[in-house]
Design a protein around this motif. Structure first.
Motif, mmCIF file in Angstrom:
data_model
loop_
_atom_site.group_PDB
_atom_site.id
_atom_site.type_symbol
_atom_site.label_atom_id
_atom_site.label_comp_id
_atom_site.label_asym_id
_atom_site.label_seq_id
_atom_site.Cartn_x
_atom_site.Cartn_y
_atom_site.Cartn_z
ATOM 1 N N VAL A 56 1.388 -1.231 -0.333
ATOM 2 C CA VAL A 56 -0.124 0.321 0.338
ATOM 3 C C VAL A 56 0.889 1.257 -0.126
ATOM 4 O O VAL A 56 0.449 2.097 -0.566
ATOM 5 N N THR A 57 2.002 1.043 1.056
ATOM 6 C CA THR A 57 2.754 2.077 0.437
ATOM 7 C C THR A 57 3.397 2.949 -0.444
ATOM 8 O O THR A 57 3.641 4.157 -0.666
ATOM 9 N N ARG A 58 3.870 1.726 -1.013
ATOM 10 C CA ARG A 58 4.142 1.225 -2.454
ATOM 11 C C ARG A 58 3.853 2.288 -3.273
ATOM 12 O O ARG A 58 3.918 2.893 -4.081
ATOM 13 N N LEU A 59 2.548 1.800 -3.093
ATOM 14 C CA LEU A 59 1.602 2.048 -4.673
ATOM 15 C C LEU A 59 1.059 4.085 -4.584
ATOM 16 O O LEU A 59 0.736 4.450 -5.072
ATOM 17 N N ARG A 60 1.753 4.016 -3.066
ATOM 18 C CA ARG A 60 1.187 5.919 -3.459
ATOM 19 C C ARG A 60 2.256 6.662 -3.282
ATOM 20 O O ARG A 60 2.261 7.303 -4.206
ATOM 21 N N ARG A 61 3.759 5.902 -3.281
ATOM 22 C CA ARG A 61 4.607 6.328 -3.394
ATOM 23 C C ARG A 61 4.505 6.735 -5.423
ATOM 24 O O ARG A 61 4.645 7.537 -6.360
ATOM 25 N N HIS A 62 3.807 5.649 -5.873
ATOM 26 C CA HIS A 62 3.668 5.139 -8.014
ATOM 27 C C HIS A 62 2.939 6.387 -7.591
ATOM 28 O O HIS A 62 2.857 6.843 -8.911
ATOM 29 N N ALA A 63 1.893 7.214 -7.483
ATOM 30 C CA ALA A 63 0.789 7.641 -7.950
ATOM 31 C C ALA A 63 1.638 9.104 -7.978
ATOM 32 O O ALA A 63 1.018 9.606 -8.889
ATOM 33 N N VAL A 64 3.055 9.660 -7.267
ATOM 34 C CA VAL A 64 3.126 10.781 -8.136
ATOM 35 C C VAL A 64 3.716 10.553 -9.439
ATOM 36 O O VAL A 64 2.650 11.959 -10.314
ATOM 37 N N LEU A 65 3.701 10.228 -10.115
ATOM 38 C CA LEU A 65 3.864 9.754 -11.319
ATOM 39 C C LEU A 65 2.793 9.937 -12.518
ATOM 40 O O LEU A 65 3.243 10.619 -13.813
ATOM 41 N N ARG A 66 1.769 9.908 -11.716
ATOM 42 C CA ARG A 66 0.624 10.106 -12.653
ATOM 43 C C ARG A 66 0.519 11.119 -12.366
ATOM 44 O O ARG A 66 -1.459 11.199 -13.333
ATOM 45 N N ARG A 67 0.169 12.427 -11.561
ATOM 46 C CA ARG A 67 -0.473 13.309 -11.495
ATOM 47 C C ARG A 67 -0.050 14.078 -13.261
ATOM 48 O O ARG A 67 0.708 13.639 -13.721
ATOM 49 N N ARG A 68 -0.739 15.153 -13.174
ATOM 50 C CA ARG A 68 -0.712 15.748 -14.356
ATOM 51 C C ARG A 68 -0.080 16.780 -14.525
ATOM 52 O O ARG A 68 0.597 16.716 -15.198
ATOM 53 N N ASP A 69 0.563 17.206 -13.164
ATOM 54 C CA ASP A 69 1.861 17.876 -12.617
ATOM 55 C C ASP A 69 2.997 17.014 -12.304
ATOM 56 O O ASP A 69 4.210 18.018 -11.537
ATOM 57 N N ALA A 70 3.182 15.955 -12.046
ATOM 58 C CA ALA A 70 4.215 15.367 -12.083
ATOM 59 C C ALA A 70 5.350 15.674 -12.258
ATOM 60 O O ALA A 70 5.852 15.483 -13.487
ATOM 61 N N PRO A 71 6.335 15.290 -11.621
ATOM 62 C CA PRO A 71 7.482 15.550 -11.668
ATOM 63 C C PRO A 71 8.834 14.939 -12.913
ATOM 64 O O PRO A 71 8.148 13.677 -13.168
ATOM 65 N N THR A 72 9.260 15.641 -13.164
ATOM 66 C CA THR A 72 10.309 14.676 -14.530
ATOM 67 C C THR A 72 11.109 13.659 -13.630
ATOM 68 O O THR A 72 11.607 13.760 -12.088
ATOM 69 N N PHE A 73 11.586 12.228 -14.038
ATOM 70 C CA PHE A 73 12.053 11.124 -13.199
ATOM 71 C C PHE A 73 12.900 10.856 -14.026
ATOM 72 O O PHE A 73 12.485 10.741 -15.663
ATOM 73 N N THR A 74 14.428 10.877 -13.983
ATOM 74 C CA THR A 74 14.950 10.793 -14.353
ATOM 75 C C THR A 74 15.880 9.041 -13.817
ATOM 76 O O THR A 74 16.038 9.690 -12.659
ATOM 77 N N ALA A 75 15.864 7.696 -14.274
ATOM 78 C CA ALA A 75 16.140 6.406 -13.707
ATOM 79 C C ALA A 75 17.276 6.129 -14.657
ATOM 80 O O ALA A 75 17.066 5.456 -15.671
ATOM 81 N N VAL A 76 18.647 6.372 -13.398
ATOM 82 C CA VAL A 76 19.825 5.575 -14.357
ATOM 83 C C VAL A 76 20.153 3.746 -13.964
ATOM 84 O O VAL A 76 19.445 4.091 -12.064
ATOM 85 N N ILE A 77 19.594 3.250 -14.483
ATOM 86 C CA ILE A 77 19.874 1.828 -14.173
ATOM 87 C C ILE A 77 21.262 1.032 -14.101
ATOM 88 O O ILE A 77 20.973 0.613 -15.445
ATOM 89 N N ASP A 78 21.731 0.289 -13.615
ATOM 90 C CA ASP A 78 23.430 -0.807 -13.762
ATOM 91 C C ASP A 78 22.324 -1.916 -14.825
ATOM 92 O O ASP A 78 21.534 -2.155 -14.099
ATOM 93 N N GLU A 79 22.940 -1.979 -15.649
ATOM 94 C CA GLU A 79 22.822 -3.269 -16.504
ATOM 95 C C GLU A 79 22.190 -4.778 -15.394
ATOM 96 O O GLU A 79 21.507 -5.303 -15.928
ATOM 97 N N LEU A 80 23.101 -4.804 -14.549
ATOM 98 C CA LEU A 80 22.905 -5.646 -13.687
ATOM 99 C C LEU A 80 22.049 -5.846 -13.017
ATOM 100 O O LEU A 80 20.965 -6.951 -12.553
ATOM 101 N N ALA A 81 21.524 -4.468 -13.280
ATOM 102 C CA ALA A 81 20.009 -5.129 -12.414
ATOM 103 C C ALA A 81 18.832 -5.388 -13.413
ATOM 104 O O ALA A 81 17.843 -6.101 -12.485
ATOM 105 N N LEU A 82 18.987 -4.705 -14.337
ATOM 106 C CA LEU A 82 18.043 -5.758 -15.486
ATOM 107 C C LEU A 82 17.734 -7.348 -15.320
ATOM 108 O O LEU A 82 17.180 -8.012 -15.801
#
Length: 291
Positions: free
Chosen positions: A149-175
């Motif tokens: 439930v807590t994680r879903l609350r975090r996800h909501a920020v990216l779905r807002r009309r005024d959502a922040p820009t989010f840049t994710a840099v991911i190490d290939e090993l994580a994939l």
């Protein structure tokens, strides 16, 4: 208090006081009149722009009928509101530790995140998150749903009309790290590709080719238009919010360095899609990522 003097603690105190006022069903004008504060003064307290003295906070808590643990937490914030940096070591409860992060993410206009071991939390699917908690053996089964439930609350920020820009840099090993089995990981990679198409989200992959500026661990930078830029760090038992300008500069430099080593967005998408396709073709738990 200028925007340069706003601290994470003063914002947290203001948000809690605003929530208490709402719970007491008082308008900001009515609450201010009760303790002889103007609407603008109380408004600035609630946004973290004005640091109230202990007497003011005590009076507000009395007006709002706040007692017990909630009062204790608010008073501690009031005493520490001017301090930079915040180590959440005294908050063993996961949702409570995440509360400040969720608040910061909701106020940010830009978030950048480097992850070396896992898919970034804001981009995780529910089944990936659930498998991660279950497989790690570190989260009691009784707490899994609450954390979801807590994680879903975090996800909501990216779905807002005024959502922040989010840049994710991911190490290939994580994939390539299979969490929850091949099917779960494949769907997670496909979700990552879908999220990367959103106009406010950028996904970059750091190829598995030697050391880089993220070798010492994951971190997030959150920029607020009306508050300080904050670095968020987390380990198994506590969270750390860094506000010192010199330390933030170091993390900004590290992120710029990571961007120079990361693949372009198009190339990053191709790597993610290639891994997802390979997993789809194999579709069994004995799959291992190509070297």
């Amino acid at each position: 208090m200028s925007s340069q003097e706003i601290t994470v603690r003063s914002q947290e105190l203001g948000e809690r006081l605003r929530g208490f006022r709402a719970g007491a069903k008082l308008t900001i004008s009515d609450a201010g009149k009760r303790i002889d504060l103007s609407t603008s003064q109380l408004s600035r307290i609630e946004t973290g722009r004005r640091r109230p003295n202990i007497e003011t906070v005590t009076a507000l808590l009395a007006v709002y009928g706040v007692t017990g643990a909630r009062r204790k937490t608010a008073m501690a914030l009031a005493r520490e509101a001017c301090e930079d940096g915040w180590w959440h070591r005294d908050r063993p409860d996961f949702p409570e530790r995440q509360h400040t992060l969720i608040s910061l993410e909701s106020r940010a206009d830009r978030i950048v995140n480097y992850e070396g071991m896992l898919i970034p939390g804001l981009l995780q699917t529910g089944e990936y998150t659930r498998a991660l908690m279950a497989d790690s053996k570190l989260v009691p089964e009784s707490e899994v749903e609450q954390r979801m439930v807590t994680r879903l609350r975090r996800h909501a920020v990216l779905r807002r009309r005024d959502a922040p820009t989010f840049t994710a840099v991911i190490d290939e090993l994580a994939l390539r790290r299979v969490i929850g089995g091949v099917d779960v990981q494949r769907r997670q990679l496909q979700h990552l590709l879908e999220m990367a198409q959103w106009p406010n989200i950028r996904v970059r992959v750091v190829p598995n080719a030697g050391a880089h500026a993220g070798a010492n661990g994951s971190f997030s930078l959150l920029r607020q238009p009306d508050g300080p830029t904050v670095v968020f760090l987390e380990n198994l038992t506590c969270s750390l919010f860094v506000e010192d300008r010199s330390e933030i500069t170091t993390y900004e430099k590290a992120f710029r360095s990571l961007l120079t080593q990361a693949l372009a967005e198009t190339q990053s998408g191709e790597v993610i899609a290639s891994l997802a396709t390979a997993m789809d073709a194999e579709a069994d738990s004995t799959w291992s990522p190509p070297i």
